[in-house]
Write a protein that holds these residues in place. Structure first.
Motif, PDB file in Angstrom:
ATOM      1  N   ASN A 198       0.851  -1.153  -0.082  1.00 50.10           N
ATOM      2  CA  ASN A 198       0.055  -0.254  -0.113  1.00 50.10           C
ATOM      3  C   ASN A 198       0.966   1.188   0.103  1.00 50.10           C
ATOM      4  O   ASN A 198       0.238   2.389   0.101  1.00 50.10           O
ATOM      5  N   ARG A 199       2.130   1.087  -0.039  1.00 50.47           N
ATOM      6  CA  ARG A 199       2.893   2.366  -0.154  1.00 50.47           C
ATOM      7  C   ARG A 199       2.457   3.496  -0.819  1.00 50.47           C
ATOM      8  O   ARG A 199       2.289   4.527  -0.606  1.00 50.47           O
ATOM      9  N   VAL A 200       2.568   3.063  -2.327  1.00 51.13           N
ATOM     10  CA  VAL A 200       2.263   4.182  -3.197  1.00 51.13           C
ATOM     11  C   VAL A 200       0.755   4.430  -3.198  1.00 51.13           C
ATOM     12  O   VAL A 200       0.372   5.681  -3.289  1.00 51.13           O
ATOM     13  N   LEU A 201       0.130   3.534  -3.009  1.00 53.77           N
ATOM     14  CA  LEU A 201      -1.530   3.813  -3.018  1.00 53.77           C
ATOM     15  C   LEU A 201      -1.721   4.825  -1.988  1.00 53.77           C
ATOM     16  O   LEU A 201      -2.925   5.558  -1.955  1.00 53.77           O
ATOM     17  N   LYS A 202      -1.149   4.677  -0.731  1.00 54.79           N
ATOM     18  CA  LYS A 202      -1.555   5.775   0.509  1.00 54.79           C
ATOM     19  C   LYS A 202      -1.073   7.076   0.101  1.00 54.79           C
ATOM     20  O   LYS A 202      -2.157   8.074   0.236  1.00 54.79           O
ATOM     21  N   ASP A 203      -0.202   7.348  -0.797  1.00 55.75           N
ATOM     22  CA  ASP A 203      -0.006   8.662  -1.243  1.00 55.75           C
ATOM     23  C   ASP A 203      -0.892   9.124  -2.404  1.00 55.75           C
ATOM     24  O   ASP A 203      -1.591  10.228  -2.264  1.00 55.75           O
ATOM     25  N   VAL A 204      -1.396   8.014  -3.211  1.00 54.07           N
ATOM     26  CA  VAL A 204      -2.617   8.595  -4.110  1.00 54.07           C
ATOM     27  C   VAL A 204      -3.842   8.752  -3.416  1.00 54.07           C
ATOM     28  O   VAL A 204      -4.491   9.747  -3.774  1.00 54.07           O
ATOM     29  N   ILE A 205      -4.045   8.251  -2.477  1.00 56.15           N
ATOM     30  CA  ILE A 205      -5.297   8.015  -1.841  1.00 56.15           C
ATOM     31  C   ILE A 205      -5.187   9.751  -1.013  1.00 56.15           C
ATOM     32  O   ILE A 205      -6.157  10.409  -0.877  1.00 56.15           O
ATOM     33  N   LYS A 206      -3.987   9.876  -0.379  1.00 50.48           N
ATOM     34  CA  LYS A 206      -3.921  11.237   0.291  1.00 50.48           C
ATOM     35  C   LYS A 206      -4.161  12.200  -0.481  1.00 50.48           C
ATOM     36  O   LYS A 206      -4.820  13.312  -0.117  1.00 50.48           O
ATOM     37  N   TYR A 207      -3.595  12.263  -1.621  1.00 48.42           N
ATOM     38  CA  TYR A 207      -3.856  13.338  -2.686  1.00 48.42           C
ATOM     39  C   TYR A 207      -5.188  13.774  -3.140  1.00 48.42           C
ATOM     40  O   TYR A 207      -5.582  14.663  -2.986  1.00 48.42           O
ATOM     41  N   ASP A 208      -5.874  12.586  -3.453  1.00 50.84           N
ATOM     42  CA  ASP A 208      -7.313  12.594  -3.646  1.00 50.84           C
ATOM     43  C   ASP A 208      -8.070  13.207  -2.485  1.00 50.84           C
ATOM     44  O   ASP A 208      -8.919  14.048  -2.815  1.00 50.84           O
ATOM     45  N   TYR A 209      -7.797  12.732  -1.421  1.00 46.53           N
ATOM     46  CA  TYR A 209      -8.443  13.104  -0.346  1.00 46.53           C
ATOM     47  C   TYR A 209      -8.338  14.660   0.133  1.00 46.53           C
ATOM     48  O   TYR A 209      -9.400  15.130   0.499  1.00 46.53           O
ATOM     49  N   LEU A 210      -7.144  14.930  -0.077  1.00 45.44           N
ATOM     50  CA  LEU A 210      -7.016  16.328   0.358  1.00 45.44           C
ATOM     51  C   LEU A 210      -7.393  17.218  -0.688  1.00 45.44           C
ATOM     52  O   LEU A 210      -7.746  18.669  -0.375  1.00 45.44           O
ATOM     53  N   SER A 211      -7.489  16.825  -1.949  1.00 45.05           N
ATOM     54  CA  SER A 211      -8.152  17.861  -2.899  1.00 45.05           C
ATOM     55  C   SER A 211      -9.465  18.084  -2.835  1.00 45.05           C
ATOM     56  O   SER A 211     -10.073  18.928  -3.222  1.00 45.05           O
ATOM     57  N   PHE A 212     -10.298  17.406  -1.798  1.00 44.38           N
ATOM     58  CA  PHE A 212     -11.788  17.387  -1.883  1.00 44.38           C
ATOM     59  C   PHE A 212     -12.076  17.705  -0.088  1.00 44.38           C
ATOM     60  O   PHE A 212     -13.361  17.810  -0.199  1.00 44.38           O
TER      61      PHE A 212
END
Length: 553
Positions: free
Chosen positions: A466-480
């Motif tokens: 989940n290392r990369v996926l956590k960053d991707v999720i964080k980016y989308d989460y913070l965008s909205f």
């Protein structure tokens, strides 16, 4: 005499155009006509209380597949409480078996089809100025007998009265507008196929009425025209006027993409971004199935025009598919979904065939082995090519597509998973199965849980890190979402020295009361723009409104 025009809408933000037409078409008559609008989410007891408190002589219900069960319950309760109140029904749900409906339910009158002129003559009858047997389009009960008058011819559109008034509160409502009635096509599942031809308002009248919405700063005007662009001269005039208007109002149209002309596309290129929304009924990409429902068009023609509109990036497009169409099996529908997804429209709506009263599809249901619910909304249960179990699979896909694809809050997360599955449909199908296994369809889950699902899905289904996926999720989460409530499972820590350097460098440009600093273990710009994973730290200023600004120090 008081007539209560009663609408039970499917959502609070919706409004009912039909009752507004009836009220305005009879505004000059000496009776009290009052509109009351409710939602199907209201408690029946509360709606009943408000109706009875109005002390009406007649309650007129606008009846559709989504509200008929609530309407009949209310009618029974009204009749029990006060038998002197007469009940009038109108709308598509009672227009094709009017005598049967009146025989099986309490009530006194049904208006069949277009209601404006019939309702006006009904009011005149109640005022003592008209004989009931002379009112075309009316069914009525007298004693134990039910009588049906002759049908009413279709109206001239310009005989209608504009249904909105200056004093109407249109804030936070979807406002409906009708420029035409009828449809040039003959799709077997649609009630528009039961009438022939299309009737339009004059262009001059439509422009004047649209200016009314612009002046009132309405948020969204939704045209209810079945195929808005079937009249080239009319659609060009309306679009040109709206494109050149000084307004923030959005306008929603149902169009047939395959008949768009180059002149129309050239005009639409000039539309301000966000001014127009288009709903395109693809239904299926199987050309034989399209023929089975009387849609004589090829998907390739639809796709060509949709892609051309997407390329100008100023019009939001919503593409519809229908599961359960005659002759379409599971594999064909999956192919249709992947075909539509390949276009990457803003929204994909998965609907399920409804065999409406009066539609030729209902009459032909036996030909295709169709089983459908006898209860509204008469949804398909199975066909000779699509099983009930397969339809249930598609229901799960529909839910996760609507939540994740259509919201646009998870775009980078979805892109992360697309490459890990053979097709987008397989991904959404697996995600739907995971939702069911976890019980998420049967309970409300919080906003942050909708993001965490992907971490669990990635580990349990794909057995992946989940290392990369956590960053991707964080980016989308913070965008909205606001950073203040960022979940612990994606929250990161920044070195104090680095944090200080960033603040010192950007303090003069940004207020750190409005922006916070977030770090990622990969280059998020490269990932979001090119879907490339580069292992290097990247830093962003995150605004309170979701703004993401890449920074360097």
């Amino acid at each position: 005499m008081k007539i209560l025009l009663t609408a039970i809408n499917s959502k609070f933000v919706h409004s009912n155009l039909a009752v507004k037409y009836l009220k305005e078409f009879t505004a000059d008559l000496p009776y009290e006509g009052k509109i009351r609008e409710f939602s199907i989410n209201y408690r029946v007891e509360n709606v009943l209380k408000e109706i009875i408190e109005e002390k009406p002589d007649v309650v007129a219900f606008s009846t559709y597949i989504w509200n008929v069960e609530m309407v009949t319950r209310l009618a029974n309760l009204i009749s029990m409480l006060d038998p002197k109140i007469e009940l009038l029904y109108g709308g598509p749900e009672v227009s094709f078996d009017s005598r049967v409906f009146l025989k099986d339910n309490v009530g006194h009158y049904i208006i069949e089809g277009e209601g404006e002129k019939t309702f006006r003559e009904f009011v005149e009858f109640k005022l003592g100025n008209k004989n009931i047997d002379s009112i075309k389009g009316l069914h009525y009960r007298h004693g134990d007998n039910i009588y049906s008058n002759s049908s009413r011819p279709l109206m001239d559109m310009d005989d209608l009265v504009f249904p909105y008034r200056e004093e109407d509160d249109l804030n936070n409502k979807i406002v409906y507008f009708e420029g035409s009635r009828g449809c040039p096509f003959n799709c077997k599942y649609c009630l528009s196929s039961t009438t022939h031809g299309v009737r339009f308002h004059s262009v001059e009248r439509s422009l004047k009425e649209l200016q009314f919405f612009i002046d009132k700063e309405v948020t969204l005007v939704k045209f209810v025209d079945r195929t808005f662009n079937c009249n080239h001269k009319y659609s060009m005039a309306i679009w040109d006027f709206l494109i050149n208007s000084d307004t923030k109002t959005q306008f929603h149209f149902e169009i047939s993409a395959d008949i768009l002309k180059e002149e129309e596309i050239e005009l639409l290129k000039k539309a301000p971004e966000g001014r127009f929304q288009f709903e395109v009924g693809v239904q299926t990409t199987n050309d034989q199935v399209l023929k089975n429902i009387n849609r004589f068009v090829n998907f390739s023609d639809i796709k060509e025009k949709v892609v051309e509109l997407l390329s100008i990036r100023n019009i939001k497009q919503h593409l519809d598919l229908i599961a359960g169409l005659p002759g379409e099996d599971y594999i064909s529908f999956v192919r249709s979904f992947n075909d539509v997804h390949s276009i990457r429209p803003e929204e994909i709506q998965l609907g399920f065939l409804k065999l409406l009263k009066g539609s030729s599809m209902r009459e032909e249901s036996g030909k295709y082995g169709m089983k459908y619910s006898p209860y509204p909304p008469y949804e398909i249960l199975s066909t000779d090519t699509l099983s009930y179990e397969e339809l249930i699979k598609l229901k799960k896909v529909e839910e996760v597509v609507d939540k994740y694809y259509n919201s646009h809050k998870f775009n980078n997360i979805l892109n992360y998973f697309y490459s890990k599955f053979e097709t987008p449909f397989i991904f959404f199908s697996e995600l739907g199965d995971f939702f069911e296994m976890k019980g998420y369809f049967n309970r409300n889950i919080g906003n942050s849980e909708y993001y965490k699902v992907f971490l669990d899905f990635n580990m349990e289904v794909l057995k992946a890190d989940n290392r990369v996926l956590k960053d991707v999720i964080k980016y989308d989460y913070l965008s909205f979402n606001k950073k203040r409530g960022i979940p612990s499972y994606i929250k990161g820590e920044i070195n104090d020295d680095i944090h200080k350097k960033i603040k010192d460098k950007y303090r003069s440009e940004y207020s750190f009361k409005e922006y916070s600093v977030e770090n990622f273990s990969i280059d998020m710009d490269k990932y979001c723009n090119k879907n490339v994973i580069i292992n290097t730290e990247s830093y962003y200023l995150v605004g309170n409104n979701g703004e993401m600004i890449r920074i360097f120090f």
